[in-house]
Write a protein that holds these residues in place. Structure first.
Motif, PDB file in Angstrom:
ATOM      1  N   VAL A 121       0.825  -1.211   0.000  1.00 15.85           N
ATOM      2  CA  VAL A 121       0.000   0.000   0.000  1.00 15.85           C
ATOM      3  C   VAL A 121       0.861   1.264   0.000  1.00 15.85           C
ATOM      4  CG1 VAL A 121      -1.925  -1.150   1.155  1.00 15.85           C
ATOM      5  CG2 VAL A 121      -0.234   0.101   2.520  1.00 15.85           C
ATOM      6  N   LEU A 122       2.169   1.098   0.189  1.00 16.79           N
ATOM      7  CA  LEU A 122       3.065   2.252   0.269  1.00 16.79           C
ATOM      8  C   LEU A 122       3.657   2.597  -1.093  1.00 16.79           C
ATOM      9  CD1 LEU A 122       5.105   1.242   3.464  1.00 16.79           C
ATOM     10  CD2 LEU A 122       3.035   2.639   3.344  1.00 16.79           C
ATOM     11  N   VAL A 127       8.398   3.566   1.155  1.00 20.48           N
ATOM     12  CA  VAL A 127       9.168   2.368   1.507  1.00 20.48           C
ATOM     13  C   VAL A 127      10.622   2.750   1.795  1.00 20.48           C
ATOM     14  CG1 VAL A 127      10.087   0.178   0.642  1.00 20.48           C
ATOM     15  CG2 VAL A 127       7.667   0.742   0.293  1.00 20.48           C
ATOM     16  N   GLU A 128      11.199   3.625   0.962  1.00 19.07           N
ATOM     17  CA  GLU A 128      12.577   4.086   1.189  1.00 19.07           C
ATOM     18  C   GLU A 128      12.720   4.773   2.545  1.00 19.07           C
ATOM     19  OE1 GLU A 128      15.098   5.788  -2.354  1.00 19.07           O
ATOM     20  OE2 GLU A 128      13.010   6.428  -2.572  1.00 19.07           O
ATOM     21  N   VAL A 129      11.773   5.646   2.855  1.00 13.53           N
ATOM     22  CA  VAL A 129      11.811   6.369   4.125  1.00 13.53           C
ATOM     23  C   VAL A 129      11.648   5.399   5.293  1.00 13.53           C
ATOM     24  CG1 VAL A 129      10.591   8.072   5.554  1.00 13.53           C
ATOM     25  CG2 VAL A 129      11.100   8.587   3.149  1.00 13.53           C
ATOM     26  N   LEU A 130      10.738   4.451   5.168  1.00 15.00           N
ATOM     27  CA  LEU A 130      10.546   3.457   6.221  1.00 15.00           C
ATOM     28  C   LEU A 130      11.821   2.640   6.437  1.00 15.00           C
ATOM     29  CD1 LEU A 130       8.813   1.931   8.251  1.00 15.00           C
ATOM     30  CD2 LEU A 130       7.911   0.564   6.353  1.00 15.00           C
ATOM     31  N   LYS A 163      -1.258   4.711   6.680  1.00 14.54           N
ATOM     32  CA  LYS A 163      -1.635   3.601   5.795  1.00 14.54           C
ATOM     33  C   LYS A 163      -1.511   2.245   6.492  1.00 14.54           C
ATOM     34  CE  LYS A 163      -0.437   5.735   1.367  1.00 14.54           C
ATOM     35  NZ  LYS A 163       0.482   5.677   0.198  1.00 14.54           N
ATOM     36  N   LEU A 164      -0.520   2.120   7.381  1.00 15.46           N
ATOM     37  CA  LEU A 164      -0.282   0.842   8.054  1.00 15.46           C
ATOM     38  C   LEU A 164      -0.987   0.741   9.408  1.00 15.46           C
ATOM     39  CD1 LEU A 164       3.522   0.357   7.254  1.00 15.46           C
ATOM     40  CD2 LEU A 164       1.539  -0.536   6.012  1.00 15.46           C
ATOM     41  N   GLY A 165      -1.675   1.825   9.807  1.00 14.90           N
ATOM     42  CA  GLY A 165      -2.410   1.819  11.065  1.00 14.90           C
ATOM     43  C   GLY A 165      -1.509   1.801  12.290  1.00 14.90           C
ATOM     44  N   LEU A 166      -0.414   2.549  12.229  1.00 18.91           N
ATOM     45  CA  LEU A 166       0.563   2.572  13.314  1.00 18.91           C
ATOM     46  C   LEU A 166       0.454   3.855  14.112  1.00 18.91           C
ATOM     47  CD1 LEU A 166       3.585   1.279  11.209  1.00 18.91           C
ATOM     48  CD2 LEU A 166       1.987  -0.061  12.589  1.00 18.91           C
ATOM     49  N   ASP A 167       0.844   3.777  15.396  1.00 20.47           N
ATOM     50  CA  ASP A 167       0.740   4.929  16.287  1.00 20.47           C
ATOM     51  C   ASP A 167       2.076   5.591  16.601  1.00 20.47           C
ATOM     52  OD1 ASP A 167      -2.047   4.564  16.624  1.00 20.47           O
ATOM     53  OD2 ASP A 167      -1.653   3.003  18.115  1.00 20.47           O
TER      54      ASP A 167
END
Length: 186
Positions: A121-122, A127-130, A163-167
């Motif tokens: 979904v990214l 993805v690079e930043v992650l 997008k990934l539902g992270l906090d």
């Protein structure tokens, strides 16, 4: 049979983990340690397959113990899962840099045990930043490496987390490792 060493300075936490593992089929608890130095000694003596390692302990902490255990492993190193009550980036980075294979918050419940989200979904830039975030780079370092502004890095990271539902940034790092986007020590 999976051989497990449980390391935690809090007796009740340690006893609870041992109780759960003893009740689960396929696991054998080969030892318990209350601090990192004891964990290093027991790991060398019992050669467990898996170590559940608390991160904050008096004396030798979980990160240092992880480094020592993996450095001293003669052939087949144990897989080390770091346990903590602290959802802080520095602990995630430190544990994974030390060679831990995973990171779990002690207050994690069944909702956190779901399969990792689909990184499809990214965007490629997200993805690079992650990936760079998971490698421990700051937003400013990522901006310099990618030739973009720090604000743009923050935007990509915020979109990724949404997008990934992270906090938290720490959760993003954990997802990067769980999905194989980043490999410990790689």
């Amino acid at each position: 049979m999976t051989r497990v060493l449980v390391v935690d300075d809090q007796f009740l936490i340690r006893a609870g983990l041992v109780g759960l593992l003893d009740a689960a089929p396929g696991f054998e608890v080969v030892g318990e340690a209350a601090d990192g130095a004891e964990a290093v000694r027991l790991a060398a003596r019992t050669r467990p397959d898996v170590i559940l390692m608390d991160i904050r302990m008096p004396g030798v902490n979980g990160i240092e113990a992880t480094e020592r255990i993996l450095a001293e492993a003669p052939d087949r190193a144990p897989r080390i899962l770091i346990l903590t009550t602290f959802d802080l980036d520095e602990y995630v980075y430190g544990a994974l840099r030390a060679g831990a294979c995973g990171f779990l918050l002690k207050d994690s419940g069944p909702a956190r045990d779901a399969a990792p989200p689909d990184l499809g979904v990214l965007t490629s830039r997200e993805v690079e930043v992650l990936k760079l975030t998971a490698r421990g780079l700051s937003n400013l370092e990522i901006a310099h490496r990618l030739g973009i502004s720090e604000a743009t890095v923050k935007t990509h990271l915020n979109r990724t987390m949404t997008k990934l539902g992270l906090d938290s940034r720490a959760q993003a790092v954990v997802i990067a490792y769980e999905t194989g986007l980043v490999i410990p020590g790689g």
